[in-house]
Design a protein around this motif. Structure first.
Motif, mmCIF file in Angstrom:
data_model
loop_
_atom_site.group_PDB
_atom_site.id
_atom_site.type_symbol
_atom_site.label_atom_id
_atom_site.label_comp_id
_atom_site.label_asym_id
_atom_site.label_seq_id
_atom_site.Cartn_x
_atom_site.Cartn_y
_atom_site.Cartn_z
ATOM 1 N N GLU A 330 0.825 -1.216 0.000
ATOM 2 C CA GLU A 330 0.000 0.000 0.000
ATOM 3 C C GLU A 330 0.855 1.260 0.000
ATOM 4 N N MET A 331 1.906 1.257 0.811
ATOM 5 C CA MET A 331 2.750 2.450 0.914
ATOM 6 C C MET A 331 3.469 2.753 -0.396
ATOM 7 N N LEU A 332 3.725 1.714 -1.186
ATOM 8 C CA LEU A 332 4.355 1.926 -2.482
ATOM 9 C C LEU A 332 3.355 2.380 -3.547
ATOM 10 N N THR A 333 2.133 1.878 -3.487
ATOM 11 C CA THR A 333 1.190 2.106 -4.586
ATOM 12 C C THR A 333 0.304 3.332 -4.411
ATOM 13 N N VAL A 334 -0.208 3.572 -3.225
ATOM 14 C CA VAL A 334 -1.282 4.565 -3.076
ATOM 15 C C VAL A 334 -0.829 5.995 -3.370
ATOM 16 N N PRO A 335 0.201 6.539 -2.683
ATOM 17 C CA PRO A 335 0.555 7.938 -2.970
ATOM 18 C C PRO A 335 1.121 8.149 -4.370
ATOM 19 N N VAL A 336 1.870 7.173 -4.872
ATOM 20 C CA VAL A 336 2.416 7.300 -6.226
ATOM 21 C C VAL A 336 1.277 7.301 -7.249
ATOM 22 N N GLY A 337 0.280 6.438 -7.049
ATOM 23 C CA GLY A 337 -0.872 6.421 -7.941
ATOM 24 C C GLY A 337 -1.629 7.734 -7.918
ATOM 25 N N GLN A 338 -1.799 8.325 -6.732
ATOM 26 C CA GLN A 338 -2.486 9.611 -6.635
ATOM 27 C C GLN A 338 -1.708 10.715 -7.339
ATOM 28 N N ALA A 339 -0.381 10.702 -7.188
ATOM 29 C CA ALA A 339 0.445 11.721 -7.843
ATOM 30 C C ALA A 339 0.364 11.598 -9.359
ATOM 31 N N ILE A 340 0.341 10.370 -9.876
ATOM 32 C CA ILE A 340 0.206 10.173 -11.320
ATOM 33 C C ILE A 340 -1.135 10.712 -11.808
ATOM 34 N N ALA A 341 -2.207 10.407 -11.069
ATOM 35 C CA ALA A 341 -3.533 10.898 -11.463
ATOM 36 C C ALA A 341 -3.564 12.419 -11.500
ATOM 37 N N ALA A 342 -2.960 13.067 -10.505
ATOM 38 C CA ALA A 342 -2.930 14.533 -10.479
ATOM 39 C C ALA A 342 -2.102 15.084 -11.635
ATOM 40 N N ARG A 343 -0.986 14.428 -11.959
ATOM 41 C CA ARG A 343 -0.120 14.895 -13.030
ATOM 42 C C ARG A 343 -0.795 14.768 -14.395
ATOM 43 N N LEU A 344 -1.548 13.722 -14.583
ATOM 44 C CA LEU A 344 -2.195 13.492 -15.872
ATOM 45 C C LEU A 344 -3.441 14.353 -16.069
ATOM 46 N N SER A 345 -3.883 15.051 -15.033
ATOM 47 C CA SER A 345 -5.132 15.823 -15.132
ATOM 48 C C SER A 345 -4.838 17.285 -15.478
ATOM 49 N N PRO A 346 -5.452 17.822 -16.546
ATOM 50 C CA PRO A 346 -5.321 19.255 -16.839
ATOM 51 C C PRO A 346 -5.885 20.076 -15.686
ATOM 52 N N GLU A 347 -5.264 21.226 -15.418
ATOM 53 C CA GLU A 347 -5.644 22.026 -14.254
ATOM 54 C C GLU A 347 -7.122 22.393 -14.243
ATOM 55 N N HIS A 348 -7.652 22.770 -15.405
ATOM 56 C CA HIS A 348 -9.041 23.224 -15.455
ATOM 57 C C HIS A 348 -10.041 22.071 -15.403
ATOM 58 N N MET A 349 -9.539 20.815 -15.464
ATOM 59 C CA MET A 349 -10.416 19.643 -15.395
ATOM 60 C C MET A 349 -10.038 18.731 -14.229
ATOM 61 N N ARG A 350 -9.309 19.267 -13.288
ATOM 62 C CA ARG A 350 -8.751 18.435 -12.231
ATOM 63 C C ARG A 350 -9.830 17.736 -11.411
ATOM 64 N N GLY A 351 -10.912 18.420 -11.130
ATOM 65 C CA GLY A 351 -11.988 17.795 -10.360
ATOM 66 C C GLY A 351 -12.573 16.596 -11.073
ATOM 67 N N ARG A 352 -12.770 16.707 -12.383
ATOM 68 C CA ARG A 352 -13.357 15.613 -13.147
ATOM 69 C C ARG A 352 -12.393 14.440 -13.305
ATOM 70 N N TYR A 353 -11.120 14.741 -13.512
ATOM 71 C CA TYR A 353 -10.129 13.666 -13.582
ATOM 72 C C TYR A 353 -10.011 12.944 -12.238
ATOM 73 N N MET A 354 -9.997 13.706 -11.148
ATOM 74 C CA MET A 354 -9.891 13.074 -9.828
ATOM 75 C C MET A 354 -11.161 12.285 -9.500
ATOM 76 N N ALA A 355 -12.299 12.718 -10.047
ATOM 77 C CA ALA A 355 -13.527 11.940 -9.874
ATOM 78 C C ALA A 355 -13.379 10.573 -10.534
ATOM 79 N N PHE A 356 -12.849 10.552 -11.749
ATOM 80 C CA PHE A 356 -12.628 9.275 -12.427
ATOM 81 C C PHE A 356 -11.629 8.415 -11.665
ATOM 82 N N PHE A 357 -10.600 9.035 -11.127
ATOM 83 C CA PHE A 357 -9.643 8.273 -10.329
ATOM 84 C C PHE A 357 -10.330 7.687 -9.095
ATOM 85 N N GLY A 358 -11.264 8.430 -8.537
ATOM 86 C CA GLY A 358 -12.042 7.901 -7.417
ATOM 87 C C GLY A 358 -12.876 6.699 -7.809
ATOM 88 N N PHE A 359 -13.393 6.702 -9.061
ATOM 89 C CA PHE A 359 -14.157 5.547 -9.530
ATOM 90 C C PHE A 359 -13.305 4.281 -9.484
#
Length: 420
Positions: A330-359
């Motif tokens: 968990e310690m290896l996967t969770v924060p790195v996965g969250q950082a990747i999701a944030a990096r791949l999301s355009p700033e003006h669509m960050r809420g929607r990208y993070m919603a999909f990551f939540g799915f």
């Protein structure tokens, strides 16, 4: 010697505190209070439902599925509204609405009323989730996001050091206490959030047309066309399908197959949380400079080994060892996965990208609970862990394939080392 060690530790804590802005620490503080309420209740939720309504784990899985479906709806609504109206208001609304929903769950005695309320709790409990993830990404620069998400895990798991043990003690008297305390902590969090947290939504650029409400929600179509991001979500869903065995199915498995009482299971969860509190930030710092998908693949293999052990071991000490291995994954996967999701999301669509990551976390949670229930109710329960290990291996291979894909076609640099 002890004084020197304490002084060194304090210097390290002070240095870490100074690395991050004050708004980030306010966000972490409110997250801790809210997480404490969840840590009291939800590790024991499957146990409560099976005992209060006399149903099997497969039926509990269907209830969790309904929780997930409405959670997806809530997250979808919340992601769009987060990008349109801002982060702060969505978090506060979600906290207050979910608090009232959870309180009602504690007093309901009829399953036919309980299930709709669970669905309402799923809707309200997830409507502010994209806003939280977006706030971390808004507040922190890219090079600090992996560390920031790691600290977020530390803060949340600090709550799990306390929550499961206290929850286990309260549950032996009455499960109602868990629902009431969770509600009070959510309301306190909402009040503190309102007073201390600023709005972090990026300012609208003058001269650019604002999105209409329809255009905001149509923006989800753009996310679906982002192939690399969607493949990342598929790999994450497989990985989360393994992690989803952590609380509900594992608690029922250890109780029914090995006779483990609630309080003993609470200590297993507390071991997980204590390890995260002690080691998460240091581990995240160590792996920040390495290719992120390699880290995700390695972490998933730790999950495979840890959860796979539960299909073979039968002593409390080995249950603890298995949880320690799972926690490393968990310690290896969770924060790195969250950082990747944030990096791949355009700033003006960050809420929607993070919603999909939540799915990618919600859907496997429901499906995993239901499938695990079918196995436990109708077959040898140990097969649940063998199948989980197989799914984890597939997820690790997916992450490995993404590493090579990005090296060939996608320009995503490894997470850089933090300055200083």
């Amino acid at each position: 010697m002890v004084n020197l060690m304490l002084q060194k530790a304090l210097r390290g804590v002070k240095a870490t505190y100074n690395e991050y802005p004050r708004a980030f620490w306010y966000l972490m503080g409110t997250s801790f209070v809210d997480a404490l309420g969840g840590a009291l209740l939800f590790p024991f939720f499957a146990l409560y439902v099976t005992r209060a309504f006399g149903i099997g784990l497969s039926e509990v899985g269907l209830i969790f599925a309904s929780l997930t479906i409405t959670g997806i709806i809530g997250s979808t609504i919340g992601g769009g509204l987060t990008d349109r109206f801002g982060r702060k208001s969505m978090v506060i609304f979600g906290l207050v609405a979910s608090a009232l929903s959870v309180l009602m769950l504690g007093f309901v005695k009829q399953l036919g009323v309980f299930v709709p309320l669970v669905m309402l709790a799923g809707l309200t409990g997830n409507i502010g989730a994209p806003a939280r993830g977006a706030m971390v990404a808004d507040i922190l620069p890219e090079e600090k996001r992996a560390g920031g998400f790691g600290l977020h895990r530390v803060i949340n798991n600090l709550a799990f050091v306390i929550g499961p043990v206290l929850g286990g003690l309260l549950a032996t008297h009455s499960y109602l206490y868990l629902f009431i305390l969770d509600t009070l902590l959510s309301l306190i969090t909402a009040l503190v959030f309102y007073i201390l947290l600023p709005e972090t939504k990026p300012q609208h650029v003058e001269g650019e047309p604002e999105e209409t409400m329809t255009e905001t929600f149509k923006g989800y179509g753009h996310v679906l066309t982002d192939r690399f991001f969607m493949f990342f979500l598929i790999a994450t869903m497989l990985m989360v399908l393994v992690i989803s065995q952590f609380q509900g199915p594992l608690a029922v498995f250890l109780r029914d197959v090995h006779g483990l009482p609630e309080q003993s299971f609470g200590w297993i969860l507390s071991l997980n949380a204590a390890m995260v509190v002690l080691f998460q930030f240091a581990i995240t710092r160590r792996v920040e400079a390495y290719p992120p998908f390699i880290i995700l693949s390695l972490g998933t293999l730790f999950l495979v080994v840890g959860f796979g052990m539960y299909g073979f071991v039968s002593t409390y000490m080995l249950f603890m060892v298995a949880m320690a291995v799972v926690t490393i994954g968990e310690m290896l996967t969770v924060p790195v996965g969250q950082a990747i999701a944030a990096r791949l999301s355009p700033e003006h669509m960050r809420g929607r990208y993070m919603a999909f990551f939540g799915f990618a976390w919600m859907v496997p949670g429901a499906v995993g609970m239901y499938l695990s229930g079918l196995i436990m109710d109708h077959y040898d329960p140990r097969w649940m862990w063998h199948i989980s290990a197989l799914v984890g291996i597939i997820a690790a291979l997916f992450y490995l394939a993404m590493h090579f894909k990005q090296q060939q076609e996608i320009e995503i640099k490894p997470i850089p080392e933090p300055s200083g």
